[in-house]
Design an enzyme around this catalytic site. Structure first.
Site, PDB file in Angstrom:
ATOM      1  CE1 TYR A   1      -3.252  -2.850   0.675  1.00  0.00           C
ATOM      2  CE2 TYR A   1      -4.686  -1.059   0.668  1.00  0.00           C
ATOM      3  CZ  TYR A   1      -4.310  -2.237   0.549  1.00  0.00           C
ATOM      4  OH  TYR A   1      -5.591  -3.093   0.382  1.00  0.00           O
TER       5      TYR A   1
ATOM      6  CE  LYS B   1      12.850   5.161  -0.566  1.00  0.00           C
ATOM      7  NZ  LYS B   1      13.219   6.331  -0.800  1.00  0.00           N
TER       8      LYS B   1
ATOM      9  NE  ARG C   1      -7.181   1.188   1.089  1.00  0.00           N
ATOM     10  CZ  ARG C   1      -6.960   1.017   2.300  1.00  0.00           C
ATOM     11  NH1 ARG C   1      -7.446  -0.077   3.050  1.00  0.00           N
ATOM     12  NH2 ARG C   1      -6.317   1.909   2.991  1.00  0.00           N
TER      13      ARG C   1
ATOM     14  CG  ASP D   1     -11.604   0.025   8.642  1.00  0.00           C
ATOM     15  OD1 ASP D   1     -12.099   1.194   8.801  1.00  0.00           O
ATOM     16  OD2 ASP D   1     -10.548  -0.691   8.041  1.00  0.00           O
TER      17      ASP D   1
ATOM     18  CB  ILE E   1       1.985  -0.772   5.872  1.00  0.00           C
ATOM     19  CG1 ILE E   1       2.505  -1.531   6.846  1.00  0.00           C
ATOM     20  CG2 ILE E   1       0.471  -1.261   5.577  1.00  0.00           C
ATOM     21  CD1 ILE E   1       2.443  -0.923   8.257  1.00  0.00           C
ATOM     22  CG  HIS E   2       8.081   0.463   5.682  1.00  0.00           C
ATOM     23  ND1 HIS E   2       9.561   0.109   5.282  1.00  0.00           N
ATOM     24  CD2 HIS E   2       8.400   1.673   6.272  1.00  0.00           C
ATOM     25  CE1 HIS E   2      10.153   1.022   5.552  1.00  0.00           C
ATOM     26  NE2 HIS E   2       9.773   1.976   6.214  1.00  0.00           N
TER      27      HIS E   2
ATOM     28  CG  ASP F   1      -3.262 -39.874  -1.705  1.00  0.00           C
ATOM     29  OD1 ASP F   1      -3.082 -38.494  -1.991  1.00  0.00           O
ATOM     30  OD2 ASP F   1      -4.169 -40.478  -1.125  1.00  0.00           O
TER      31      ASP F   1
HETATM   32  N1  COA Z   1       5.486   3.005   0.087  1.00  0.00           N
HETATM   33  C1  COA Z   1       6.434   3.345  -0.419  1.00  0.00           C
HETATM   34  N2  COA Z   1       7.349   4.049   0.020  1.00  0.00           N
HETATM   35  C2  COA Z   1       7.275   4.011   1.571  1.00  0.00           C
HETATM   36  C3  COA Z   1       6.181   3.413   2.308  1.00  0.00           C
HETATM   37  C4  COA Z   1       5.073   2.778   1.339  1.00  0.00           C
HETATM   38  N3  COA Z   1       3.994   2.320   1.968  1.00  0.00           N
HETATM   39  N4  COA Z   1       6.391   3.461   3.479  1.00  0.00           N
HETATM   40  C5  COA Z   1       7.515   4.345   3.749  1.00  0.00           C
HETATM   41  N5  COA Z   1       8.130   4.553   2.656  1.00  0.00           N
HETATM   42  C6  COA Z   1       9.440   5.246   2.350  1.00  0.00           C
HETATM   43  C7  COA Z   1       9.571   6.487   3.054  1.00  0.00           C
HETATM   44  O1  COA Z   1       8.974   7.432   2.143  1.00  0.00           O
HETATM   45  C8  COA Z   1      11.075   6.535   3.033  1.00  0.00           C
HETATM   46  O2  COA Z   1      11.458   7.138   1.920  1.00  0.00           O
HETATM   47  P1  COA Z   1      12.099   8.598   1.764  1.00  0.00           P
HETATM   48  O3  COA Z   1      13.086   8.858   2.809  1.00  0.00           O
HETATM   49  O4  COA Z   1      12.570   8.731   0.506  1.00  0.00           O
HETATM   50  O5  COA Z   1      10.907   9.276   2.070  1.00  0.00           O
HETATM   51  C9  COA Z   1      11.486   5.290   3.283  1.00  0.00           C
HETATM   52  O6  COA Z   1      10.251   4.375   2.851  1.00  0.00           O
HETATM   53  C10 COA Z   1      11.707   4.534   4.667  1.00  0.00           C
HETATM   54  O7  COA Z   1      10.494   4.962   5.424  1.00  0.00           O
HETATM   55  P2  COA Z   1      10.364   5.100   6.946  1.00  0.00           P
HETATM   56  O8  COA Z   1      10.974   6.465   7.583  1.00  0.00           O
HETATM   57  O9  COA Z   1      10.907   3.784   7.430  1.00  0.00           O
HETATM   58  O10 COA Z   1       8.947   4.992   7.342  1.00  0.00           O
HETATM   59  P3  COA Z   1       7.930   6.375   7.312  1.00  0.00           P
HETATM   60  O11 COA Z   1       8.067   6.936   8.762  1.00  0.00           O
HETATM   61  O12 COA Z   1       8.204   7.464   6.261  1.00  0.00           O
HETATM   62  O13 COA Z   1       6.568   5.973   7.017  1.00  0.00           O
HETATM   63  C11 COA Z   1       4.480   4.821   7.583  1.00  0.00           C
HETATM   64  C12 COA Z   1       6.006   4.944   7.913  1.00  0.00           C
HETATM   65  C13 COA Z   1       3.850   3.637   8.466  1.00  0.00           C
HETATM   66  C14 COA Z   1       3.640   5.957   7.475  1.00  0.00           C
HETATM   67  C15 COA Z   1       4.720   4.303   5.980  1.00  0.00           C
HETATM   68  O14 COA Z   1       4.988   3.268   5.803  1.00  0.00           O
HETATM   69  C16 COA Z   1       3.133   4.371   5.512  1.00  0.00           C
HETATM   70  O15 COA Z   1       2.372   5.334   5.264  1.00  0.00           O
HETATM   71  N6  COA Z   1       2.815   3.206   5.028  1.00  0.00           N
HETATM   72  C17 COA Z   1       1.147   2.997   4.241  1.00  0.00           C
HETATM   73  C18 COA Z   1       0.326   2.991   5.101  1.00  0.00           C
HETATM   74  C19 COA Z   1      -1.010   2.702   4.319  1.00  0.00           C
HETATM   75  O16 COA Z   1      -1.048   2.711   3.253  1.00  0.00           O
HETATM   76  N7  COA Z   1      -2.093   2.257   5.031  1.00  0.00           N
HETATM   77  C20 COA Z   1      -3.260   1.972   4.537  1.00  0.00           C
HETATM   78  C21 COA Z   1      -3.497   0.306   4.294  1.00  0.00           C
HETATM   79  S1  COA Z   1      -3.400  -0.467   5.510  1.00  0.00           S
HETATM   80 MG    MG Z   2      -9.231   0.592   6.519  1.00  0.00          MG
END
Ligand code: COA
Ligand code: MG
Length: 308
Positions: free
Chosen positions: A19, A30, A78, A169, A240-241, A286
């Site tokens: 996501y 990314k 989504r 949710d 999510i990461h 089997d």
């Molecule tokens: N997709 C793409 N890149 C991502 C990412 C994701 N889901 N989550 C983190 N990154 C990137 C960050 O931007 C960062 O790169 P940058 O330094 O160039 O900006 C790198 O990966 C490392 O990230 P990090 O610092 O470890 O995490 P963060 O604090 O930036 O983000 C979250 C943490 C949880 C906020 C983030 O991972 C996120 O938004 N995840 C998706 C959440 C989501 O979509 N939820 C709904 C579905 S359940």
């Molecule tokens: Mg939700």
């Protein structure tokens, strides 16, 4: 698992669905190199309502810059729930040819059918072959949805390729203050929802996608939980990461040991010619084992190709 959907295209295989908030340029940047089987460009819960118009624009630009056919990873979107902003989301993104739509907060298969009709119309408007856009439904976000999961067993939904479950949710919808017990395990309500999704997905012949592992710095925990889910029959998992993608891909692909055993089973049956059982290292295998072994080898070669 169904081999193709109504558009005659191969079913997209989904070990990892990463996501990416649709309004975040840094995260979108990314997405291409994440290694995920699918990137899910999110217009729902990770985007504040005020940012929705900007997110729709960014997601559409992202899709347009990566036309179907010349695209890796798969690009899914989504959208918001059907009783919320779904139509505006779809009108904005379907022209970009997303591989699939993740539909949240359904009450049952009827919403998947409604989305299918919307996609029929929008694909026609955009000149996209009918049925090319797949659907993954998040099937446990309301109590009604959980109670209706069995209906997927008999529903006729050719676009549906995956069911996913989620706990957050559902907790909100039922007014629960927690969804885990003192040992950190899902409480019975969520284990019930999870098992029901697994069974519903298998009954419908679609992929069963395990929910998010929220503690994104805990790689060991993610690997353990993903291995357990894969051994139960889940075929993939939400990420999510970006750091979660490689561990997830590894756990939802057949292991080297599984591939070795599968080859021995297939070879043993081929060598024995026309029999229904063989013995290997003192164990009986089997026809169901043979079918499973063939699936394992098919998945293995598919992922090996994808890694080239
Ligand atoms: N997709 C793409 N890149 C991502 C990412 C994701 N889901 N989550 C983190 N990154 C990137 C960050 O931007 C960062 O790169 P940058 O330094 O160039 O900006 C790198 O990966 C490392 O990230 P990090 O610092 O470890 O995490 P963060 O604090 O930036 O983000 C979250 C943490 C949880 C906020 C983030 O991972 C996120 O938004 N995840 C998706 C959440 C989501 O979509 N939820 C709904 C579905 S359940
Ligand atoms: Mg939700």
């Amino acid at each position: 698992m169904s081999g193709s959907s109504s558009g005659g295209k191969p079913t997209p295989y989904l070990r990892s669905m990463l996501y990416v908030p649709g309004d975040s340029d840094r995260k979108l940047a990314k997405a291409d190199d994440s290694g995920a089987d699918a990137v899910v460009l999110d217009l729902e819960d990770s985007v504040a309502e005020g940012n929705r118009p900007a997110a729709r624009r960014k997601v559409r630009e992202f899709l347009d810059a990566r036309p179907p056919g010349a695209r890796r990873p798969q690009l899914w979107v989504r959208i918001n729930a059907l009783d919320d902003a779904a139509l505006g989301d779809l009108v904005a993104v379907v022209g970009g040819g997303p591989d699939g739509i993740v539909l949240p907060k359904i009450d049952g298969p009827a919403e998947v059918e409604t989305l299918s009709h919307y996609l029929d119309a929008l694909e026609a408007r955009e000149g996209i072959p009918t049925g090319r856009t797949s659907i993954c439904a998040v099937a446990t976000e309301t109590p009604r949805a959980v109670l209706r999961l069995h209906e997927f067993a008999t529903a006729n939904l050719p676009r549906l390729v995956a069911l996913n479950w989620g706990a957050e949710d559902l907790s909100a919808a039922i007014g629960a203050s927690t969804n885990t017990d003192s040992a950190g395990e899902w409480t019975l309500t969520y284990r019930t929802a999870r098992t029901s999704v697994l069974l519903a997905a298998k009954a419908a012949g679609v992929q069963a996608i395990e929910t998010v592992y929220v503690d994104y710095r805990d790689t060991d925990g993610l690997i353990r939980a993903s291995r357990a889910a894969a051994s139960e029959g889940f075929t993939g998992r939400v990420a999510i990461h970006p750091d979660q993608v490689a561990p997830i891909n590894s756990q939802f692909a057949p292991s080297d040991d599984e591939v070795r055993l599968a080859r021995r089973i297939v070879d043993a049956f081929a060598g024995a010619g026309g029999v229904g059982t063989v013995g290997i290292d003192g164990k009986m295998f089997d026809i169901p084992h043979l079918k499973r072994a063939r699936t394992t080898l098919e998945l293995h070669s598919r992922f090996a190709d994808a890694e080239l």
